[in-house]
Design a protein around this motif. Structure first.
Motif, short mmCIF file in Angstrom:
data_model
loop_
_atom_site.label_atom_id
_atom_site.label_comp_id
_atom_site.label_asym_id
_atom_site.label_seq_id
_atom_site.Cartn_x
_atom_site.Cartn_y
_atom_site.Cartn_z
N LEU A 139 -27.21 -54.48 91.21
CA LEU A 139 -26.07 -55.39 91.01
C LEU A 139 -25.22 -55.47 92.27
CD1 LEU A 139 -24.34 -57.15 89.12
CD2 LEU A 139 -23.20 -55.07 88.34
N MET A 140 -24.99 -54.32 92.92
CA MET A 140 -24.19 -54.31 94.15
C MET A 140 -24.88 -55.15 95.23
SD MET A 140 -21.49 -52.58 93.46
CE MET A 140 -21.35 -52.53 91.69
N LYS A 141 -26.21 -55.04 95.29
CA LYS A 141 -26.97 -55.83 96.26
C LYS A 141 -26.76 -57.32 96.00
CE LYS A 141 -31.37 -56.10 98.54
NZ LYS A 141 -32.82 -56.02 98.38
N LYS A 142 -26.79 -57.69 94.74
CA LYS A 142 -26.58 -59.08 94.35
C LYS A 142 -25.18 -59.55 94.77
CE LYS A 142 -27.90 -62.68 91.68
NZ LYS A 142 -29.03 -63.08 90.86
N LEU A 143 -24.20 -58.65 94.64
CA LEU A 143 -22.83 -58.99 95.02
C LEU A 143 -22.64 -58.91 96.53
CD1 LEU A 143 -20.95 -57.00 92.20
CD2 LEU A 143 -21.01 -59.48 92.44
N GLY A 144 -23.66 -58.38 97.24
CA GLY A 144 -23.58 -58.28 98.70
C GLY A 144 -22.60 -57.23 99.17
N ILE A 145 -22.42 -56.18 98.39
CA ILE A 145 -21.48 -55.12 98.76
C ILE A 145 -22.15 -53.76 98.60
CG2 ILE A 145 -19.36 -56.38 98.24
CD1 ILE A 145 -19.36 -55.14 95.46
N MET A 146 -21.52 -52.76 99.23
CA MET A 146 -22.05 -51.40 99.11
C MET A 146 -21.53 -50.73 97.85
SD MET A 146 -21.21 -50.03 102.85
CE MET A 146 -21.34 -51.12 104.24
N GLY A 147 -20.41 -51.22 97.37
CA GLY A 147 -19.84 -50.59 96.19
C GLY A 147 -18.47 -51.17 95.91
N THR A 148 -17.84 -50.66 94.88
CA THR A 148 -16.49 -51.11 94.54
C THR A 148 -15.63 -49.89 94.22
OG1 THR A 148 -16.74 -51.22 92.12
CG2 THR A 148 -17.52 -53.13 93.37
N THR A 149 -14.34 -50.17 94.06
CA THR A 149 -13.42 -49.18 93.49
C THR A 149 -13.24 -49.59 92.03
OG1 THR A 149 -12.32 -48.97 95.61
CG2 THR A 149 -11.10 -48.21 93.67
N ARG A 150 -13.50 -48.64 91.15
CA ARG A 150 -13.46 -48.98 89.72
C ARG A 150 -12.43 -48.13 88.99
NH1 ARG A 150 -18.38 -46.94 86.18
NH2 ARG A 150 -17.20 -45.02 86.42
N ALA A 151 -11.50 -48.82 88.31
CA ALA A 151 -10.58 -48.11 87.41
C ALA A 151 -11.02 -48.43 85.99
CB ALA A 151 -9.15 -48.56 87.66
N SER A 152 -11.21 -47.41 85.18
CA SER A 152 -11.63 -47.65 83.79
C SER A 152 -10.70 -46.90 82.85
CB SER A 152 -13.09 -47.22 83.61
OG SER A 152 -13.30 -45.90 84.08
N PHE A 153 -10.26 -47.62 81.82
CA PHE A 153 -9.18 -47.14 80.96
C PHE A 153 -9.69 -46.66 79.61
CE2 PHE A 153 -7.56 -50.97 83.34
CZ PHE A 153 -6.96 -50.24 84.36
N TYR A 154 -8.84 -45.84 78.97
CA TYR A 154 -9.12 -45.45 77.59
C TYR A 154 -7.79 -45.32 76.85
CZ TYR A 154 -12.74 -43.97 74.22
OH TYR A 154 -13.62 -43.90 73.18
N LEU A 155 -7.87 -44.80 75.66
CA LEU A 155 -6.70 -44.87 74.76
C LEU A 155 -5.47 -44.14 75.27
CD1 LEU A 155 -7.53 -42.62 71.66
CD2 LEU A 155 -8.70 -42.47 73.82
N TYR A 156 -5.64 -43.15 76.18
CA TYR A 156 -4.47 -42.37 76.63
C TYR A 156 -3.85 -42.89 77.91
CZ TYR A 156 -8.84 -40.25 78.28
OH TYR A 156 -10.11 -40.06 78.74
N ASN A 157 -4.40 -43.96 78.49
CA ASN A 157 -3.83 -44.47 79.74
C ASN A 157 -2.61 -45.35 79.46
OD1 ASN A 157 -7.13 -44.49 80.83
ND2 ASN A 157 -5.53 -43.37 81.90
N THR A 158 -1.76 -45.45 80.49
CA THR A 158 -0.50 -46.17 80.32
C THR A 158 -0.34 -47.25 81.39
OG1 THR A 158 0.71 -44.69 81.81
CG2 THR A 158 0.62 -44.05 79.47
N LEU A 159 0.57 -48.18 81.12
CA LEU A 159 0.88 -49.22 82.10
C LEU A 159 1.45 -48.59 83.37
CD1 LEU A 159 2.49 -51.87 79.71
CD2 LEU A 159 0.27 -52.04 80.84
N GLU A 160 2.18 -47.48 83.21
CA GLU A 160 2.75 -46.79 84.38
C GLU A 160 1.63 -46.26 85.29
OE1 GLU A 160 3.75 -46.30 81.23
OE2 GLU A 160 5.74 -47.22 81.38
N GLU A 161 0.54 -45.84 84.67
CA GLU A 161 -0.58 -45.35 85.48
C GLU A 161 -1.22 -46.51 86.26
OE1 GLU A 161 -2.22 -41.37 83.34
OE2 GLU A 161 -2.67 -43.22 82.28
N VAL A 162 -1.27 -47.68 85.63
CA VAL A 162 -1.77 -48.86 86.35
C VAL A 162 -0.83 -49.17 87.52
CG1 VAL A 162 -2.29 -51.32 86.19
CG2 VAL A 162 -2.86 -49.81 84.27
N ASP A 163 0.47 -49.05 87.26
CA ASP A 163 1.45 -49.28 88.33
C ASP A 163 1.22 -48.34 89.51
OD1 ASP A 163 2.89 -51.40 87.25
OD2 ASP A 163 4.21 -50.09 86.09
#
Lengths: 158, 420
Positions: B382-406
């Motif tokens: 998939l990364m090859k298709k996107l023409g990139i080596m990788g991405t930075t990924r943030a993935s959330f779950y039930l305990y995450n907060t908007l402040e953490e996104v901030d």
């Protein structure tokens, strides 16, 4: 050395203005290396005269650590005897992989800035890629009786 | 499935009490790290950790063997989780279709060996998508290499952030024996419309269908009976449970037709020096002493998810995702990957800071105590298709907060300044 020292100006300077960029014409050693995990890729070309790395060219892409380390290496080793280069590679590997660090010799002083990488063990192989790649190129060159070589592709490992 | 549905309906209008949720997770409650790497693994609630300790302190015995009370109790506790898991993924016929493995990867491999070796022949085809995790690619490559069969891919469209499902009609032939695809992309969060895709596959032919639920089951209700798929795989550790437990659900008649995966104790009824007779399903696929303690501790993880309700969790993740996408869109020098809207994704934002390698971003975010995943996320095609080596990924779950996104968003200009 504190974590705040990792992305120091000197590393960023080498990343933004890589030294010895490009490929040398008609190289005696041509070797490529990559860290598939990070996507770091480099190509090193050398012109050897009287057992000395007369000119050295680097084409690299990847993270700041791998690129800065590659650029610093090219600057420190340009013009050196192959045996000196081999010693420097062994010294650098040791500095990156051992807990204790020795004093850096004057011609390698920029490389001291890479010690901060040791705070992030998974990134150490970024710093080592160019050195392992060059080591392979020289080894192959000498194994072939100082004949021109396009050495095998080196995959990143510590 | 009824019980899962009713529990989510009950929570339809409730909002997560985020502080109370955070207090239930010892590592999160310490507030030492902003943990945005839930697609890699999730943190564990106290009840899961206590179940592990409790088992070893009070109930430890091997299962299916002892005639003494302790062993019987351990067996009963272990087998009761099968029922719970079956109900959680909407499998009415229940427990006998649930096989415990080490992880979702092993579950895919189990199918590739125990089903694939028997039913895939030279010239057959397996269809995947370009969006699959390596664990839903490599086992099929190995199988098709062994069998001189073929893997084909539904292309990923970087424009929409989704697989081009319409390509199925030209890809599928009478040689297509399996279509395997993920419910949710681990690197981009793209939600595939499972029910819809299965319907179109069924219109085109009758291959077996495997759903990779590793990123779906923890977040979105799974309804295997209603979906009409043949296999579902997922992992406990991505849904608040312990590491070392994966699940394979398969239609019972398929499990019965499959050959064993690993041979040994517990998977047999009778052994002679020459041959052996297999145990009934699901035990036929659980050779040797299984991971008893972790299976038992998986129970409270499901209880926790059902108590809060996947609907409430989903809404919370949507809010975080929408907010994160909005903030990232407003941040100059950011490239975003995946679908345009939060509604089409499941708790994941994947991006790059222009001019900064994702591994540098990751290291600099780590310096701010923000844990994200950087790199190819086991999605190299998939990364090859996107023409990139990788991405930075943030993935959330039930305990995450908007402040953490901030906090994540605030760190970006600092990184850009370093690299300016």
């Amino acid at each position: 050395m504190g974590e705040e020292d990792l992305y120091r100006d000197i590393i960023l300077d080498h990343f933004k203005n890589p030294r010895n960029k490009g490929a040398v014409a008609d190289p005696d050693i041509k070797v490529t290396g990559a860290n598939p995990f990070c996507g770091d890729e480099i190509e090193i070309t050398l012109k050897i005269q009287n057992n000395r790395a007369e000119t050295l060219g680097i084409n690299a892409q990847g993270c700041a650590i791998s690129q800065a380390s590659t650029s610093m290496m090219s600057e420190a080793l340009q013009g050196k005897q192959l045996n000196e280069i081999k010693d420097a590679i062994a010294f650098f590997r040791d500095q990156m992989l051992s807990q204790q660090t020795k004093d850096w010799p004057p011609q390698m002083e920029d490389l001291e800035s890479l010690e901060g990488v040791k705070q992030y063990p998974v990134r150490v192989k970024c710093a080592l890629l160019a050195w392992n790649t060059l080591a392979e190129g020289i080894k192959e060159f000498q194994a072939q009786g100082n004949q021109k070589v396009a050495a095998r592709h080196v995959e990143g490992e510590q | 499935m009824k019980e899962t549905l009713s529990s989510t309906l009950e929570n339809k209008n409730s909002k997560l009490d985020i502080l109370k949720v955070r207090a239930d997770f010892p590592l999160i409650a310490k507030n030492k790290v902003i943990y945005l790497d839930n697609a890699a693994t999730t943190q564990k609630p106290k009840t899961v950790i206590q179940a592990l300790t409790n088992f070893y302190e009070n109930s430890n015995a091997n299962i299916h063997r002892g005639v003494y009370r302790l062993s019987e109790e351990a067996t009963e506790a272990y087998e009761s989780i099968r029922k719970k898991v079956a109900r959680f993924v909407g499998a009415q016929n229940g427990a006998s279709s649930i096989v415990f493995t080490r992880n979702a990867t092993e579950a895919v491999n189990l199918v590739a060996y125990a089903w694939g070796e028997k039913f895939i022949n030279a010239g057959d085809e397996i269809i995947l998508t370009e969006m699959e995790h390596h664990s839903n690619i490599v086992p099929w490559q190995l199988l098709t290499q062994r069998k001189k069969a073929k893997v084909k891919y539904v292309p990923y469209d970087p424009g929409t952030g989704k697989p081009q499902w319409e390509a199925l009609s030209s890809l599928m032939t009478e040689r297509t024996k399996l279509v395997a695809f993920t419910h949710v992309s681990n690197s981009l969060g793209t939600i595939n419309p499972v029910q819809e895709v299965i319907r179109s596959i069924r219109k085109l032919g009758s291959p077996k269908i495997l759903i990779d639920g590793a990123q779906g089951v923890p977040h979105l209700p799974a309804h295997v009976d209603d979906w009409g798929c043949d296999f579902l795989v997922f992992s406990a550790h991505k849904m608040l449970g312990p590491t070392g437990i994966g699940v394979l659900w398969a239609k019972k008649e398929i499990l019965e037709a499959m050959e064993p995966f690993l041979g040994g104790g517990d998977m047999i009824k009778e052994v002679s020096l020459e041959t052996a007779r297999w145990n009934d399903v699901p035990w036929k696929f659980e050779a040797g002493t299984p991971n008893v303690a972790d299976v038992i501790a998986f129970g409270p993880a499901i209880d926790y998810l059902e108590k809060i309700g996947l609907a409430a969790i989903g809404r919370h993740e949507q809010e975080l995702t929408r907010y994160a996408l909005g903030r990232l869109e407003q941040t100059p020098g950011i490239t975003l990957y995946g679908t345009k809207t939060a509604e089409e994704r499941c708790g994941v934002v994947s991006f790059n800071i222009q001019g900064v390698h994702p591994h540098d971003s990751g290291t600099l975010l780590a310096r701010e105590n923000i844990a994200v995943r950087v790199g190819h996320h086991c999605n190299m095609p998939l990364m090859k298709k996107l023409g990139i080596m990788g991405t930075t990924r943030a993935s959330f779950y039930l305990y995450n907060t908007l402040e953490e996104v901030d906090a994540l968003i605030r760190a970006i200009p600092k990184i850009q300044k370093i690299f300016s």
